[in-house]
Design an enzyme around this catalytic site. Structure first.
Site, mmCIF file in Angstrom:
data_model
loop_
_atom_site.group_PDB
_atom_site.id
_atom_site.type_symbol
_atom_site.label_atom_id
_atom_site.label_comp_id
_atom_site.label_asym_id
_atom_site.label_seq_id
_atom_site.Cartn_x
_atom_site.Cartn_y
_atom_site.Cartn_z
ATOM 1 N N CYS A 1 0.869 -1.185 0.000
ATOM 2 C CA CYS A 1 0.000 0.000 0.000
ATOM 3 C C CYS A 1 0.903 1.232 0.000
ATOM 4 C CB CYS A 1 -0.957 -0.018 1.206
ATOM 5 S SG CYS A 1 -0.163 0.125 2.814
ATOM 6 N N ASN B 1 2.678 1.328 3.985
ATOM 7 C CA ASN B 1 2.994 0.076 4.694
ATOM 8 C C ASN B 1 2.839 0.219 6.213
ATOM 9 O OD1 ASN B 1 5.878 -2.081 5.194
ATOM 10 N ND2 ASN B 1 3.771 -2.701 4.864
ATOM 11 N N CYS C 1 -0.788 0.917 7.280
ATOM 12 C CA CYS C 1 -2.256 0.746 7.479
ATOM 13 C C CYS C 1 -2.769 -0.522 6.795
ATOM 14 C CB CYS C 1 -2.997 1.972 6.930
ATOM 15 S SG CYS C 1 -2.630 3.510 7.765
ATOM 16 N N ARG C 2 -2.954 -0.474 5.471
ATOM 17 C CA ARG C 2 -3.643 -1.550 4.775
ATOM 18 C C ARG C 2 -2.778 -2.809 4.577
ATOM 19 N NH1 ARG C 2 -5.275 2.178 -0.223
ATOM 20 N NH2 ARG C 2 -3.296 3.093 0.416
ATOM 21 N N SER C 3 -1.568 -2.650 4.094
ATOM 22 C CA SER C 3 -0.785 -3.858 3.758
ATOM 23 C C SER C 3 -0.364 -4.671 4.984
ATOM 24 C CB SER C 3 0.417 -3.500 2.880
ATOM 25 O OG SER C 3 1.217 -2.499 3.469
ATOM 26 N N ASP D 1 -7.591 4.002 1.305
ATOM 27 C CA ASP D 1 -6.608 4.409 2.304
ATOM 28 C C ASP D 1 -7.332 4.989 3.531
ATOM 29 O OD1 ASP D 1 -3.567 6.416 2.059
ATOM 30 O OD2 ASP D 1 -4.574 5.522 3.786
HETATM 31 N N1 LIG Z 1 -0.338 11.453 0.612
HETATM 32 C C1 LIG Z 1 -1.425 11.183 0.809
HETATM 33 C C2 LIG Z 1 -2.772 10.797 1.098
HETATM 34 C C3 LIG Z 1 -3.810 11.242 0.272
HETATM 35 C C4 LIG Z 1 -5.127 10.843 0.544
HETATM 36 C C5 LIG Z 1 -5.393 9.995 1.622
HETATM 37 C C6 LIG Z 1 -4.343 9.567 2.445
HETATM 38 C C7 LIG Z 1 -3.040 9.986 2.195
HETATM 39 C C8 LIG Z 1 -1.965 9.508 3.079
HETATM 40 C C9 LIG Z 1 -1.079 10.397 3.680
HETATM 41 C C10 LIG Z 1 -0.104 9.890 4.511
HETATM 42 N N2 LIG Z 1 0.782 10.700 5.176
HETATM 43 C C11 LIG Z 1 0.637 12.151 5.219
HETATM 44 C C12 LIG Z 1 1.392 12.820 4.092
HETATM 45 C C13 LIG Z 1 2.812 12.323 4.042
HETATM 46 N N3 LIG Z 1 3.708 13.264 3.345
HETATM 47 C C14 LIG Z 1 3.280 13.477 1.916
HETATM 48 C C15 LIG Z 1 4.277 14.364 1.175
HETATM 49 C C16 LIG Z 1 5.694 13.815 1.277
HETATM 50 C C17 LIG Z 1 6.075 13.589 2.728
HETATM 51 C C18 LIG Z 1 5.077 12.711 3.420
HETATM 52 C C19 LIG Z 1 -0.013 8.496 4.700
HETATM 53 C C20 LIG Z 1 0.963 7.908 5.508
HETATM 54 C C21 LIG Z 1 0.992 6.530 5.691
HETATM 55 C C22 LIG Z 1 0.073 5.720 5.075
HETATM 56 C C23 LIG Z 1 -0.891 6.274 4.259
HETATM 57 C C24 LIG Z 1 -0.952 7.667 4.067
HETATM 58 N N4 LIG Z 1 -1.902 8.196 3.273
#
Ligand SMILES: N#Cc1ccccc1-c1cc(NCCCN2CCCCC2)c2ccccc2n1
Length: 196
Positions: A13, A16, A18-20, A168
């Site tokens: 995912c 790595n 949450c889902r996976s 997600d």
């Molecule tokens: N991106 C997106 C996104 C869009 C829609 C729904 C969920 C998410 C989302 C956001 C996360 N971390 C916040 C942003 C991280 N930073 C983004 C810019 C670079 C530096 C890092 C997640 C972290 C772990 C697992 C799933 C995640 N999923």
């Protein structure tokens, strides 16, 4: 003598955490309950570098605990870690034979988020991901690997209820993690049956 790993699956995912890891834990429990876990190499990874080294999301861990599904994460009081003198396997998970040995002696290893590697495309038979974004990221990465063997598919393509995408839950609620869990149960059951 434990059977050698004749099958292998990598759940993927975005982060790595949450889902996976949920899919990996659900599938590992199903394969264990079916008496075939020693035939499988089972792991999970991320398409991104967002969470490398971090444990599974606490909401996912709570969900697994509610459903009695062991997760490779062990809450730690001590910060105990290990490292390598070489850069040969950076980003890879522990060797499957070592994990199998630890499991035989009921020694838990803790899961840490890692990014999918080029080696994964060569060594896993199946790479099962959660949504279209994961799928396009994986196919783009696979294109730089000559003669890779992995079948790259949506885990949701195995869902008897035809919910193709496992959304997600990162910005979601406990209920969203429950939905991820229920989809993983349906899909992993069908995937295991299709490979038994
Ligand atoms: N991106 C997106 C996104 C869009 C829609 C729904 C969920 C998410 C989302 C956001 C996360 N971390 C916040 C942003 C991280 N930073 C983004 C810019 C670079 C530096 C890092 C997640 C972290 C772990 C697992 C799933 C995640 N999923």
């Amino acid at each position: 003598m434990a059977a050698t790993s004749s099958k292998s699956v990598l759940f993927v995912c975005l982060g790595n955490i949450c889902r996976s890891p949920i899919a990996e834990a659900v599938f590992r429990k199903m394969a264990t309950d079916a008496g075939v876990v020693d035939k499988w190499r089972i792991d999970s990874a991320a398409t991104s570098t967002y969470e490398i080294g971090n444990p599974p999301d606490y909401r996912g861990q709570a969900c697994m605990k509610r459903h009695g599904v062991p997760m490779r994460h062990v809450a730690r009081q001590w910060v105990i870690d290990s490292g390598a003198t070489s850069d040969w396997n950076i980003g890879s998970s522990p060797d499957a034979r070592g994990l199998s040995c630890l499991r035989k002696h009921n020694i838990e290893t803790r899961h840490r988020a890692r990014q999918v590697t080029k080696e994964d495309f060569m060594s896993f038979e199946y790479i099962l991901c959660m949504d279209e974004s994961n799928l396009s990221d994986l196919k783009r990465k696979a294109n730089s690997v000559k003669n890779y063997k992995a079948k790259i598919e949506l885990l949701g393509s195995y869902d008897p209820q035809k919910q193709l995408i496992i959304k997600d839950p990162y910005y979601g609620s406990d209920e969203d993690f429950e939905t991820v869990y229920e989809q993983c149960v349906r899909c992993c059951k069908a995937f295991l049956e299709a490979n038994s």
